[in-house]
Write an enzyme that holds these catalytic residues in place. Sequence first.
Site, PDB file in Angstrom:
ATOM      1  N   ASN A   1       0.832  -1.203   0.000  1.00  0.00           N
ATOM      2  CA  ASN A   1       0.000   0.000   0.000  1.00  0.00           C
ATOM      3  C   ASN A   1       0.868   1.255   0.000  1.00  0.00           C
ATOM      4  O   ASN A   1       1.975   1.274   0.547  1.00  0.00           O
ATOM      5  CB  ASN A   1      -1.017   0.005   1.153  1.00  0.00           C
TER       6      ASN A   1
ATOM      7  N   GLU B   1      -3.336  -4.548  -2.980  1.00  0.00           N
ATOM      8  CA  GLU B   1      -3.898  -5.454  -3.991  1.00  0.00           C
ATOM      9  C   GLU B   1      -3.952  -4.781  -5.365  1.00  0.00           C
ATOM     10  O   GLU B   1      -3.623  -5.392  -6.391  1.00  0.00           O
ATOM     11  CB  GLU B   1      -5.320  -5.881  -3.601  1.00  0.00           C
TER      12      GLU B   1
ATOM     13  N   CYS C   1     -10.981  -3.187  -4.115  1.00  0.00           N
ATOM     14  CA  CYS C   1      -9.991  -4.159  -4.624  1.00  0.00           C
ATOM     15  C   CYS C   1     -10.675  -5.430  -5.117  1.00  0.00           C
ATOM     16  O   CYS C   1     -10.229  -6.027  -6.108  1.00  0.00           O
ATOM     17  CB  CYS C   1      -8.962  -4.472  -3.553  1.00  0.00           C
TER      18      CYS C   1
HETATM   19  N1  THU Z   1      -5.266  -1.496   2.750  1.00  0.00           N
HETATM   20  C1  THU Z   1      -4.719  -2.323   1.794  1.00  0.00           C
HETATM   21  O1  THU Z   1      -3.660  -2.035   1.246  1.00  0.00           O
HETATM   22  N2  THU Z   1      -5.375  -3.458   1.510  1.00  0.00           N
HETATM   23  C2  THU Z   1      -6.499  -3.905   2.130  1.00  0.00           C
HETATM   24  O2  THU Z   1      -6.994  -4.986   1.816  1.00  0.00           O
HETATM   25  C3  THU Z   1      -7.127  -3.084   3.159  1.00  0.00           C
HETATM   26  C4  THU Z   1      -6.516  -1.755   3.411  1.00  0.00           C
HETATM   27  C5  THU Z   1      -4.532  -0.276   3.121  1.00  0.00           C
HETATM   28  C6  THU Z   1      -5.142   1.019   2.696  1.00  0.00           C
HETATM   29  C7  THU Z   1      -4.531   1.976   3.712  1.00  0.00           C
HETATM   30  O3  THU Z   1      -3.255   2.390   3.239  1.00  0.00           O
HETATM   31  C8  THU Z   1      -4.328   1.133   4.957  1.00  0.00           C
HETATM   32  O4  THU Z   1      -4.424  -0.219   4.537  1.00  0.00           O
HETATM   33  C9  THU Z   1      -5.329   1.398   6.054  1.00  0.00           C
HETATM   34  O5  THU Z   1      -6.616   1.307   5.601  1.00  0.00           O
END
Ligand code: THU
Length: 140
Positions: free
Chosen positions: A50, A63, A100
């Site tokens: 992320n 994702e 996602c």
């Molecule tokens: N996030 C993801 O990267 N994938 C997920 O499946 C859920 C949430 C990230 C987005 C944000 O940067 C952080 O987690 C907190 O929500």
Amino acid sequence: MNQSPLTEAEKKQLITKAEAAWKNAYAPYSKFQVGAALLTDQGKIFTGCNVENASYGLSMCAERNVIANAIAKLGAKNLKIRAIAIANNRKVPCSPCGACRQVISEFGTNINIIFVSPQGYQHLTIAELLPQEFSALDIF
Ligand code: THU
């Protein structure tokens, strides 16, 4: 398209890659670092994490980043996704968000998704996680 079932070895390898991938995350706001590892039908593995932003809504999930990474490297027409594993630094249950799920569905309904559930790593298909996804390819 039918696929052979995901093996335990494939699952283990993808989880290991996803657990390494969250270490590259840029998550200074939530401190929640997420990693994703994508396995193609050809046996190639790509990773993503992320990437947050000061304008919170611009943050991007691991994702969607791993899909963008795989497409950038392979070319969209060559991408056949077999599985995506997701891990996080807190080791807490975290299944893919709704956005996602929709983006993953664009590339197939029988993609295997491995994520942290309250019972440890769980394995479902994207169709099980997002039944009746929106599909526009039939419309345009
Ligand atoms: N996030 C993801 O990267 N994938 C997920 O499946 C859920 C949430 C990230 C987005 C944000 O940067 C952080 O987690 C907190 O929500």
